[in-house]
Scaffold this motif. Structure first.
Motif, PDB file in Angstrom:
ATOM      1  N   ALA A  31      44.390  36.709  48.134  1.00 45.02           N
ATOM      2  CA  ALA A  31      43.387  36.345  46.393  1.00 45.02           C
ATOM      3  C   ALA A  31      41.847  36.159  46.478  1.00 45.02           C
ATOM      4  CB  ALA A  31      45.061  35.401  45.741  1.00 45.02           C
ATOM      5  N   PRO A  32      41.633  36.324  45.407  1.00 43.16           N
ATOM      6  CA  PRO A  32      40.045  36.414  45.830  1.00 43.16           C
ATOM      7  C   PRO A  32      39.935  34.015  45.274  1.00 43.16           C
ATOM      8  CG  PRO A  32      40.799  37.577  43.760  1.00 43.16           C
ATOM      9  CD  PRO A  32      41.877  37.288  44.549  1.00 43.16           C
ATOM     10  N   ASP A  33      39.022  33.953  46.047  1.00 40.09           N
ATOM     11  CA  ASP A  33      38.478  32.802  45.262  1.00 40.09           C
ATOM     12  C   ASP A  33      37.677  32.611  44.094  1.00 40.09           C
ATOM     13  OD1 ASP A  33      37.495  30.310  45.431  1.00 40.09           O
ATOM     14  OD2 ASP A  33      37.687  29.703  47.197  1.00 40.09           O
ATOM     15  N   MET A  34      37.760  32.485  43.618  1.00 34.38           N
ATOM     16  CA  MET A  34      36.890  32.774  42.314  1.00 34.38           C
ATOM     17  C   MET A  34      36.035  31.728  42.365  1.00 34.38           C
ATOM     18  SD  MET A  34      38.542  35.454  41.374  1.00 34.38           S
ATOM     19  CE  MET A  34      37.459  35.765  39.539  1.00 34.38           C
ATOM     20  N   LEU A  35      36.408  30.451  42.598  1.00 32.95           N
ATOM     21  CA  LEU A  35      35.249  29.191  42.420  1.00 32.95           C
ATOM     22  C   LEU A  35      34.273  30.046  43.663  1.00 32.95           C
ATOM     23  CD1 LEU A  35      34.408  26.525  41.663  1.00 32.95           C
ATOM     24  CD2 LEU A  35      35.515  25.574  43.716  1.00 32.95           C
ATOM     25  N   ASP A  47      49.099  48.510  42.665  1.00 33.23           N
ATOM     26  CA  ASP A  47      48.923  47.874  41.467  1.00 33.23           C
ATOM     27  C   ASP A  47      47.881  47.115  41.061  1.00 33.23           C
ATOM     28  OD1 ASP A  47      50.005  50.580  40.604  1.00 33.23           O
ATOM     29  OD2 ASP A  47      52.093  49.065  40.583  1.00 33.23           O
ATOM     30  N   GLY A  48      48.358  45.438  42.471  1.00 29.11           N
ATOM     31  CA  GLY A  48      47.278  44.553  41.875  1.00 29.11           C
ATOM     32  C   GLY A  48      45.914  44.628  42.181  1.00 29.11           C
ATOM     33  N   SER A  49      45.491  45.586  42.652  1.00 29.15           N
ATOM     34  CA  SER A  49      44.039  45.529  42.599  1.00 29.15           C
ATOM     35  C   SER A  49      43.205  46.046  40.993  1.00 29.15           C
ATOM     36  CB  SER A  49      43.102  46.117  43.788  1.00 29.15           C
ATOM     37  OG  SER A  49      42.859  45.548  44.730  1.00 29.15           O
ATOM     38  N   VAL A  50      43.923  47.097  40.903  1.00 28.86           N
ATOM     39  CA  VAL A  50      43.403  47.517  39.693  1.00 28.86           C
ATOM     40  C   VAL A  50      44.210  46.795  38.470  1.00 28.86           C
ATOM     41  CG1 VAL A  50      44.433  49.209  37.587  1.00 28.86           C
ATOM     42  CG2 VAL A  50      44.459  49.724  40.519  1.00 28.86           C
ATOM     43  N   GLN A  51      44.520  45.688  38.472  1.00 31.15           N
ATOM     44  CA  GLN A  51      44.702  44.646  37.757  1.00 31.15           C
ATOM     45  C   GLN A  51      43.935  43.772  37.970  1.00 31.15           C
ATOM     46  OE1 GLN A  51      49.137  43.166  37.990  1.00 31.15           O
ATOM     47  NE2 GLN A  51      50.213  45.203  37.087  1.00 31.15           N
ATOM     48  N   ASP A  86      40.629  44.791  36.191  1.00 36.70           N
ATOM     49  CA  ASP A  86      40.939  44.655  34.506  1.00 36.70           C
ATOM     50  C   ASP A  86      40.373  43.184  34.363  1.00 36.70           C
ATOM     51  OD1 ASP A  86      41.852  47.122  34.104  1.00 36.70           O
ATOM     52  OD2 ASP A  86      43.914  46.910  33.881  1.00 36.70           O
ATOM     53  N   ILE A  87      40.812  42.297  35.064  1.00 40.91           N
ATOM     54  CA  ILE A  87      40.428  41.052  34.531  1.00 40.91           C
ATOM     55  C   ILE A  87      39.167  40.361  34.748  1.00 40.91           C
ATOM     56  CG2 ILE A  87      40.869  38.697  35.409  1.00 40.91           C
ATOM     57  CD1 ILE A  87      43.412  39.486  36.001  1.00 40.91           C
ATOM     58  N   LYS A 124      37.077  43.026  34.807  1.00 41.54           N
ATOM     59  CA  LYS A 124      35.973  43.875  34.009  1.00 41.54           C
ATOM     60  C   LYS A 124      36.052  42.982  32.293  1.00 41.54           C
ATOM     61  CE  LYS A 124      36.033  48.274  35.230  1.00 41.54           C
ATOM     62  NZ  LYS A 124      35.964  49.685  35.322  1.00 41.54           N
ATOM     63  N   ARG A 125      36.889  42.400  32.102  1.00 41.15           N
ATOM     64  CA  ARG A 125      36.870  41.663  30.863  1.00 41.15           C
ATOM     65  C   ARG A 125      36.249  40.088  30.748  1.00 41.15           C
ATOM     66  NH1 ARG A 125      42.680  38.770  30.366  1.00 41.15           N
ATOM     67  NH2 ARG A 125      41.879  37.953  31.542  1.00 41.15           N
ATOM     68  N   ASP A 126      36.466  39.240  32.130  1.00 45.12           N
ATOM     69  CA  ASP A 126      35.818  37.726  31.683  1.00 45.12           C
ATOM     70  C   ASP A 126      34.740  38.016  32.918  1.00 45.12           C
ATOM     71  OD1 ASP A 126      37.689  36.771  31.569  1.00 45.12           O
ATOM     72  OD2 ASP A 126      39.110  36.238  33.135  1.00 45.12           O
ATOM     73  N   TYR A 127      34.018  39.444  32.776  1.00 40.40           N
ATOM     74  CA  TYR A 127      32.725  38.818  33.957  1.00 40.40           C
ATOM     75  C   TYR A 127      31.563  40.549  33.612  1.00 40.40           C
ATOM     76  CZ  TYR A 127      33.474  35.454  37.350  1.00 40.40           C
ATOM     77  OH  TYR A 127      34.449  34.682  38.255  1.00 40.40           O
ATOM     78  N   ARG A 128      32.000  40.944  32.716  1.00 35.85           N
ATOM     79  CA  ARG A 128      31.482  42.228  31.651  1.00 35.85           C
ATOM     80  C   ARG A 128      30.082  42.042  31.383  1.00 35.85           C
ATOM     81  NH1 ARG A 128      34.463  40.417  28.025  1.00 35.85           N
ATOM     82  NH2 ARG A 128      33.626  39.130  25.313  1.00 35.85           N
ATOM     83  N   ASP A 129      29.641  40.770  30.715  1.00 35.59           N
ATOM     84  CA  ASP A 129      28.323  40.467  31.192  1.00 35.59           C
ATOM     85  C   ASP A 129      27.754  40.095  31.995  1.00 35.59           C
ATOM     86  OD1 ASP A 129      28.174  41.117  27.867  1.00 35.59           O
ATOM     87  OD2 ASP A 129      29.481  39.051  27.110  1.00 35.59           O
ATOM     88  N   VAL A 130      27.942  40.062  33.014  1.00 39.82           N
ATOM     89  CA  VAL A 130      27.745  38.816  33.649  1.00 39.82           C
ATOM     90  C   VAL A 130      27.175  39.974  35.278  1.00 39.82           C
ATOM     91  CG1 VAL A 130      28.345  37.426  35.881  1.00 39.82           C
ATOM     92  CG2 VAL A 130      29.291  37.173  34.096  1.00 39.82           C
ATOM     93  N   ALA A 131      27.923  41.007  36.119  1.00 42.69           N
ATOM     94  CA  ALA A 131      27.987  41.702  36.650  1.00 42.69           C
ATOM     95  C   ALA A 131      28.512  43.246  37.174  1.00 42.69           C
ATOM     96  CB  ALA A 131      28.834  41.128  38.008  1.00 42.69           C
ATOM     97  N   GLU A 132      28.341  43.771  37.262  1.00 40.92           N
ATOM     98  CA  GLU A 132      29.138  45.359  37.336  1.00 40.92           C
ATOM     99  C   GLU A 132      30.242  45.695  38.083  1.00 40.92           C
ATOM    100  OE1 GLU A 132      27.602  50.692  37.662  1.00 40.92           O
ATOM    101  OE2 GLU A 132      26.499  48.512  37.890  1.00 40.92           O
ATOM    102  N   ILE A 133      31.402  45.923  37.573  1.00 42.51           N
ATOM    103  CA  ILE A 133      32.328  45.907  38.461  1.00 42.51           C
ATOM    104  C   ILE A 133      32.705  47.979  38.929  1.00 42.51           C
ATOM    105  CG2 ILE A 133      34.828  45.584  37.858  1.00 42.51           C
ATOM    106  CD1 ILE A 133      32.713  43.113  37.622  1.00 42.51           C
ATOM    107  N   ILE A 134      33.074  47.583  39.842  1.00 40.89           N
ATOM    108  CA  ILE A 134      33.127  49.651  40.394  1.00 40.89           C
ATOM    109  C   ILE A 134      34.659  49.004  40.856  1.00 40.89           C
ATOM    110  CG2 ILE A 134      32.958  51.005  41.363  1.00 40.89           C
ATOM    111  CD1 ILE A 134      30.058  50.503  41.295  1.00 40.89           C
ATOM    112  N   LYS A 135      35.562  49.738  40.296  1.00 40.33           N
ATOM    113  CA  LYS A 135      37.168  50.278  41.508  1.00 40.33           C
ATOM    114  C   LYS A 135      36.880  51.438  42.354  1.00 40.33           C
ATOM    115  CE  LYS A 135      39.222  51.117  37.468  1.00 40.33           C
ATOM    116  NZ  LYS A 135      40.530  51.291  36.747  1.00 40.33           N
ATOM    117  N   ILE A 136      37.425  50.564  43.712  1.00 41.86           N
ATOM    118  CA  ILE A 136      37.376  51.357  44.361  1.00 41.86           C
ATOM    119  C   ILE A 136      38.562  51.395  45.438  1.00 41.86           C
ATOM    120  CG2 ILE A 136      34.513  50.881  44.551  1.00 41.86           C
ATOM    121  CD1 ILE A 136      35.126  49.918  47.340  1.00 41.86           C
ATOM    122  N   SER A 137      39.049  51.938  46.416  1.00 43.38           N
ATOM    123  CA  SER A 137      39.253  52.049  47.937  1.00 43.38           C
ATOM    124  C   SER A 137      39.139  52.834  48.367  1.00 43.38           C
ATOM    125  CB  SER A 137      40.857  53.339  47.017  1.00 43.38           C
ATOM    126  OG  SER A 137      41.816  53.359  48.300  1.00 43.38           O
ATOM    127  N   ALA A 138      38.482  51.938  50.193  1.00 41.80           N
ATOM    128  CA  ALA A 138      38.348  52.541  50.898  1.00 41.80           C
ATOM    129  C   ALA A 138      39.257  53.559  51.605  1.00 41.80           C
ATOM    130  CB  ALA A 138      38.238  51.876  51.875  1.00 41.80           C
TER     131      ALA A 138
END
Length: 293
Positions: free
Chosen positions: A87-91, A117-121, A124-125, A127-141
């Motif tokens: 789980a990401p440490d958002m702080l 599924d968890g990373s897709v969700q 989405d979160i 992209k909603r909360d950080y849309r004006d802050v940073a570019e979000i790119i969905k990937i799978s290594a």
């Protein structure tokens, strides 16, 4: 072999021995006296060297940007890799973004493991909360999803890659480079936290002018000390609602009739991100007041 005066970038440093890249060649170098004593050489530094069988770093050029813990300088992009597990440490994510923004470094968040599924969700979160802050790119290594999009953004830049252990940083580098050149971390099933596998910052040089600095994670990162009154400037998502504050110099903390706090309570901006702002604001007040102690 005649002596050569060269300028290059420090791409590796272990135990006082540095590797400097200049015009496609790598040179083993040591720091000249004062630089060695002061420990002033960071990965990413542009340096002048004198080379004669082995190199001596004579001067470090002025840095345009710098991260402390990990010590990385002159990056163009900070690429933060996150995933649903661990789980990401958002702080800490917010601290990284503020650290990058304070030095005019572009910030990109790569959400890895998006074949799950968890990373897709999570994407989405973000992209909603950080849309004006940073570019979000969905990937799978693992599957290669989104890698072309990510590479198109990164190409030609010096990139610092940061992320918690086990989010897939090493796997991502392996997928980009096309060869297993860095060890892949495993997830501890008992604690759901990753084991550190990369112990030194190292730069990988790729085609198209892309250079990637891999760090050991950002769990030790300290946010730069900034004036508490300016911390709000690193939250562009707050700005539209700051116009509704009663006071023009509102810090969006304890002031009455705060438009930003009201927007958070109404769900117009992320309430959890606003709560983290208050945590960072209060912590920064203490650090600012004791900065000369």
């Amino acid at each position: 072999m005649s002596k050569k005066h060269l300028t290059g970038r420090v791409i590796k440093g272990v135990g006082g021995v540095y590797t400097v890249s200049s015009d496609g060649e790598h040179y083993k170098c040591f720091a000249r006296g004062k630089l060695r004593r002061d420990g002033e050489i960071f990965i990413g530094d542009i340096v002048d060297i004198l080379y004669d069988r082995e190199g001596i770093i004579e001067r470090v050029h002025e840095r345009k940007s710098c991260l402390v813990r990990p010590y990385v300088s002159n990056m163009d992009i900070l690429l933060i890799v996150v995933a649903a597990i661990p789980a990401p440490d958002m702080l800490l994510l917010d601290k990284l973004i503020i650290g990058a923004d304070s030095q005019d470094v572009r910030c990109i968040i790569a959400v890895n493991k998006c074949d799950q599924d968890g990373s897709v969700q999570l994407a989405d979160i973000l992209k909603r909360d950080y849309r004006d802050v940073a570019e979000i790119i969905k990937i799978s290594a693992h599957t290669g999803q989104g890698l072309d999009e990510l590479l198109a953004v990164l190409r030609g830049n010096y990139v610092c890659m940061a992320g918690q252990s086990a989010v897939g940083k090493s796997s991502l580098i392996n997928a980009i480079v096309g060869d297993a050149i860095s060890e892949t971390g495993e997830l501890s099933t008992k604690s759901a936290r990753g084991r550190h596998t990369t112990r030194h910052v190292k730069i990988y040089e790729l085609d198209g002018g892309l250079q990637i600095a891999d760090t050991c994670g950002f769990s030790m990162l300290e946010m730069p000390i900034v004036s508490p009154a300016t911390l709000k400037n690193y939250y562009p998502d707050f700005a539209p609602y700051a116009r509704d504050c009663q006071y023009g110099n509102c810090n969006h903390a304890a002031e009455e009739d705060c438009g930003v706090r009201r927007a958070a309570e109404q769900g117009l901006i992320s309430k959890s991100r606003y709560d983290r702002y208050l945590t960072l604001y209060n912590d920064n007040v203490k650090r600012w007041n004791s900065r000369y102690d």
